[in-house]
Scaffold this motif. Structure first.
Motif, PDB file in Angstrom:
ATOM      1  N   ARG A 120       2.101  43.155  55.669  1.00  0.00           N
ATOM      2  CA  ARG A 120       2.933  42.253  56.471  1.00  0.00           C
ATOM      3  C   ARG A 120       2.492  42.290  57.929  1.00  0.00           C
ATOM      4  O   ARG A 120       2.462  41.269  58.610  1.00  0.00           O
ATOM      5  N   GLN A 173      10.514  35.078  58.842  1.00  0.00           N
ATOM      6  CA  GLN A 173      10.742  35.810  57.604  1.00  0.00           C
ATOM      7  C   GLN A 173      11.105  37.264  57.870  1.00  0.00           C
ATOM      8  O   GLN A 173      12.032  37.806  57.261  1.00  0.00           O
ATOM      9  N   VAL A 174      10.390  37.917  58.788  1.00  0.00           N
ATOM     10  CA  VAL A 174      10.713  39.305  59.107  1.00  0.00           C
ATOM     11  C   VAL A 174      12.071  39.402  59.790  1.00  0.00           C
ATOM     12  O   VAL A 174      12.869  40.302  59.502  1.00  0.00           O
ATOM     13  N   SER A 177      14.858  39.656  57.395  1.00  0.00           N
ATOM     14  CA  SER A 177      14.865  40.764  56.450  1.00  0.00           C
ATOM     15  C   SER A 177      16.265  41.358  56.352  1.00  0.00           C
ATOM     16  O   SER A 177      16.949  41.553  57.361  1.00  0.00           O
ATOM     17  N   ASN A 338      16.151  37.996  52.880  1.00  0.00           N
ATOM     18  CA  ASN A 338      15.066  38.417  51.991  1.00  0.00           C
ATOM     19  C   ASN A 338      14.940  39.920  52.105  1.00  0.00           C
ATOM     20  O   ASN A 338      15.742  40.563  52.768  1.00  0.00           O
ATOM     21  N   SER A 339      13.960  40.509  51.471  1.00  0.00           N
ATOM     22  CA  SER A 339      13.844  41.957  51.444  1.00  0.00           C
ATOM     23  C   SER A 339      12.409  42.411  51.745  1.00  0.00           C
ATOM     24  O   SER A 339      11.816  43.181  51.004  1.00  0.00           O
ATOM     25  N   LEU A 340      11.850  41.910  52.830  1.00  0.00           N
ATOM     26  CA  LEU A 340      10.463  42.222  53.158  1.00  0.00           C
ATOM     27  C   LEU A 340      10.244  43.714  53.358  1.00  0.00           C
ATOM     28  O   LEU A 340       9.203  44.252  53.014  1.00  0.00           O
TER      29      LEU A 340
END
Length: 344
Positions: A120, A173-174, A177, A338-340
């Motif tokens: 990532r 996206q991060v 998280s 989400n679950s990065l």
């Protein structure tokens, strides 16, 4: 007259946002000052370059004028006095039971977080190289090329890259998280429906020659407090290895809850000034490998440092209540999750 473009950070969110204080020199004792929120405060006096505003509930401010010239009045530093003393930032000790991360963030103003997976980190750096200077018609094959370009330009802290808020943006996206969002919501005591986020990546460049001041900004390399919002917290991820003298971060533990009168104005301070005012202040050096993550209550005194042994790239995440969204048009809602962090 109406209050525009000056922000007061008070314990009452209904009074938290004012954008400018125009025609200040024409105010008279007892004048009512209407706020955009619909509330009204009363002007008391102007003395030694300071202005006092008061309401029935709070003494709102001792505002130090930078240029007290008629309609062009602007403000340099601000000290907030309330019945509870100087404003100390958001105190969440009552919310932190049973959560070590939350307890550490509340007590020290700082906590280490699980590292971001290296794949990532690499994806964020690659995205940055493609998009940071896209508006200038430039892309970079790797982050070393970016560093070298701005080293040649003698720019220590370029403008960087701001998240788009779209689902296809890696920064967004991060920021969404689950671990980051959940910790921020608990720390701030906010329903996620009323919380927004913003994200950016920026660099600190090791320079071989004196830096050129970019955008009139001092690069935040002196100790200061952030006052971005009534409720806000920040989280960071190193996207390069960061060691001592490589652009490391510094923060005074516990200083988010201590505001001596001499450190009241929102301004830049030296080590000596902070140590003199807070005798037991604990300075912490933040360093770590690429992927190292931490959360910080940046109402604590903190700063970046000039790199002398390398270059630094960092992801900055900010979470705050949505009442200030007009001031931060780049902010986006956090309901999407989400679950990065768990995808290592």
């Amino acid at each position: 007259m109406t209050v525009n473009a000056l922000d007061f950070y008070t314990p009452r969110p209904s009074f938290a946002c004012m954008d400018d204080l125009a025609r200040l020199s024409r105010l008279r004792y007892g004048s009512d000052v209407p706020l955009r929120t619909g509330a009204t405060v009363k002007f008391l006096k102007r003395l030694a370059g300071h202005v006092w505003l008061v309401s029935r509930e709070f003494v709102y401010g001792v505002v130090k004028l930078r240029q007290p010239v008629g309609e062009a009045a602007r403000f340099g530093a601000m000290r907030l006095l309330t019945p509870f003393g100087l404003f100390r930032g958001w105190d969440v000790r009552r919310n932190s039971a049973g959560c070590p991360e939350l307890a550490a963030l509340s007590e020290r103003g700082f906590v280490e977080l699980p590292p971001l997976p290296l794949e990532r980190v690499a994806a964020l750096a690659a995205y940055f190289c493609r998009h940071a200077d896209a508006g200038k018609g430039r892309t970079f094959a790797d982050i070393g090329g970016y560093f070298d370009h701005y080293r040649t330009e003698r720019i220590q802290r370029p403008a960087g890259l701001i998240a788009t808020g779209r689902a296809d943006c890696p920064l967004t996206q991060v920021a969404l998280s689950d671990h980051f969002v959940d910790l921020a919501a608990e720390f701030l005591g906010l329903d996620k429906r009323h919380m927004v986020a913003s994200a950016s990546i920026d660099a600190l460049i090791r320079l071989d020659q004196p830096r050129i001041v970019d955008r009139g900004y001092d690069d935040a390399l002196e100790f200061h407090r952030d006052v971005d919002n009534f409720r806000f917290v920040k989280m960071f991820v190193f996207l390069t290895d960061v060691g001592r003298d490589g652009g490391h971060h510094e923060v005074y533990f516990h200083s988010q809850g201590r505001t001596p009168m001499s450190l009241g104005p929102i301004a830049r301070y030296t080590n000596e000034e902070i140590s003199r005012a807070i005798g037991d202040a604990q300075l912490h050096y933040v360093e770590g490998p690429a992927g190292y993550a931490f959360a910080e209550n940046t109402f604590a005194f903190h700063r970046g440092t000039k790199p002398v042994k390398g270059d630094r790239l960092i992801l900055n995440l900010r979470y705050m209540q949505d009442g200030f969204r007009a001031r931060y048009p780049e902010a986006f809602g956090v309901i999407r999750g989400n679950s990065l962090l768990e995808a290592a």
